[in-house]
Design an enzyme around this catalytic site. Structure first.
Site, mmCIF file in Angstrom:
data_model
loop_
_atom_site.group_PDB
_atom_site.id
_atom_site.type_symbol
_atom_site.label_atom_id
_atom_site.label_comp_id
_atom_site.label_asym_id
_atom_site.label_seq_id
_atom_site.Cartn_x
_atom_site.Cartn_y
_atom_site.Cartn_z
ATOM 1 N N THR A 182 0.823 -1.209 0.000
ATOM 2 C CA THR A 182 0.000 0.000 0.000
ATOM 3 C C THR A 182 0.856 1.258 0.000
ATOM 4 O OG1 THR A 182 -1.745 -1.177 1.184
ATOM 5 C CG2 THR A 182 -1.845 1.220 1.254
ATOM 6 N N ILE A 202 -2.977 -6.284 9.457
ATOM 7 C CA ILE A 202 -2.270 -5.165 8.833
ATOM 8 C C ILE A 202 -3.055 -4.823 7.577
ATOM 9 C CG2 ILE A 202 -0.125 -4.344 7.797
ATOM 10 C CD1 ILE A 202 1.391 -6.375 9.493
ATOM 11 N N TYR A 251 5.458 -12.436 4.084
ATOM 12 C CA TYR A 251 4.334 -11.695 3.518
ATOM 13 C C TYR A 251 3.804 -12.468 2.325
ATOM 14 C CZ TYR A 251 1.832 -7.555 1.634
ATOM 15 O OH TYR A 251 0.886 -6.672 1.156
ATOM 16 N N LYS A 255 2.234 -11.998 7.530
ATOM 17 C CA LYS A 255 1.058 -11.265 7.089
ATOM 18 C C LYS A 255 0.519 -12.012 5.878
ATOM 19 C CE LYS A 255 -0.720 -7.062 4.960
ATOM 20 N NZ LYS A 255 -0.416 -5.802 4.229
#
Length: 282
Positions: A41, A194, A125, A153
């Site tokens: 992001t 998150i 991730y 994540k």
């Protein structure tokens, strides 16, 4: 535990704007439990190592700090990791390499993540919507045995993966990156989230997380959180930045070639008005 995947504020030339990014951090800080800087992001892949390190040096982030460090080689990822640790990162969030996916076996994943673990504490991730690459659950479970690879994540939204982690890697800290499946992730043992959408309505997702953990989830609230997360997921960074500009936050525009505005804005604006009326927006 709610952590925003922090947007990187930019000026009209597309340069990272530390002052505006700090202003966003300061607005979010009372409502969240930490920050991820330079995640997907934050447009990390669109900025050079020098730009990424400069922003880390110029902002102050309260609470726990995750820093995105993934890249296509261990050498580049370690460069990001060393800068992140030098500027106070608690955790290094690394997506796996993906360009040469067909050559990446379990030994290659191990070399990459264990090499990063020499620099700092690593979280994996998994974000297949962007990487378009496999990150086998068996590899994740194997890496979780390393003493400095302590979390993941997972943004896939696949509950079966979270259940697999819970059964076969019980000490791995699992955070979801999917706002649309947050209640299900909590039920599957996620310790936090998150989220990109936490830049916009952090208290909403903190409340959904709290209620889901307590087993008393208001379906109306859950539906509102789902709708907002789904719209942001479809509109991506352009829609998220457009929404925050609408709220008066000077986050700027996505770095080219991402568009400055989103075609999903006409549907987003009425939803923002409802969220504002109910007091959920930042």
């Amino acid at each position: 535990m709610i952590v925003p995947a922090l947007l990187t504020a930019t000026d009209r030339q597309g340069r990272a704007d530390a002052g505006a990014t700090q202003a966003l951090v300061d607005r979010l800080a009372p409502h969240v439990d930490g920050f991820l800087v330079w995640g997907s992001t934050g447009e990390a892949v669109a900025f050079s190592p020098e730009e990424r390190e400069a922003l880390l040096a110029d902002i102050q982030v309260p609470g726990r700090l995750w820093v995105g460090v993934g890249d296509e080689s261990l050498a580049l990822a370690r460069r990001h990791a060393e800068a992140a640790v030098a500027h106070g990162a608690d955790f290094l969030l690394a997506m796996p390499p993906r360009f040469y996916e067909r050559a990446l076996d379990a030994a290659a994943f191990r070399a990459y993540f264990e090499g990063l673990a020499e620099v700092g504490e690593v979280w994996m991730y998994h974000v297949p919507v962007f990487t378009k690459a496999a990150f086998p659950v068996e590899v994740v479970v194997g890496l979780a045995q390393h003493p400095r690879i302590t979390g993941i994540k997972d943004s896939s939204g696949e509950m079966a993966r979270l259940e697999h982690y819970r059964r076969f890697a019980p000490d791995l800290r699992v955070f979801t990156g999917s706002g649309t499946t947050l209640p299900a992730a909590v039920a599957s043992g996620a310790a936090g989230a998150i989220l990109a959408v936490a830049n916009l309505a952090p208290r909403l997702y903190a409340e959904v997380f709290r209620q889901a953990a307590a087993g008393r989830l208001d379906p109306t609230l859950a539906g509102l959180a789902y709708e907002l997360a789904a719209r942001v997921a479809r509109g991506g960074i352009p829609l998220l930045k457009q929404s925050l500009r609408h709220l008066g936050l000077p986050v700027g525009y996505p770095r080219a070639p991402l568009p400055e505005t989103s075609p999903a804005w006409p549907e987003m604006q009425p939803l923002l008005e409802r969220l504002a009326e109910e007091g959920w927006l930042l």
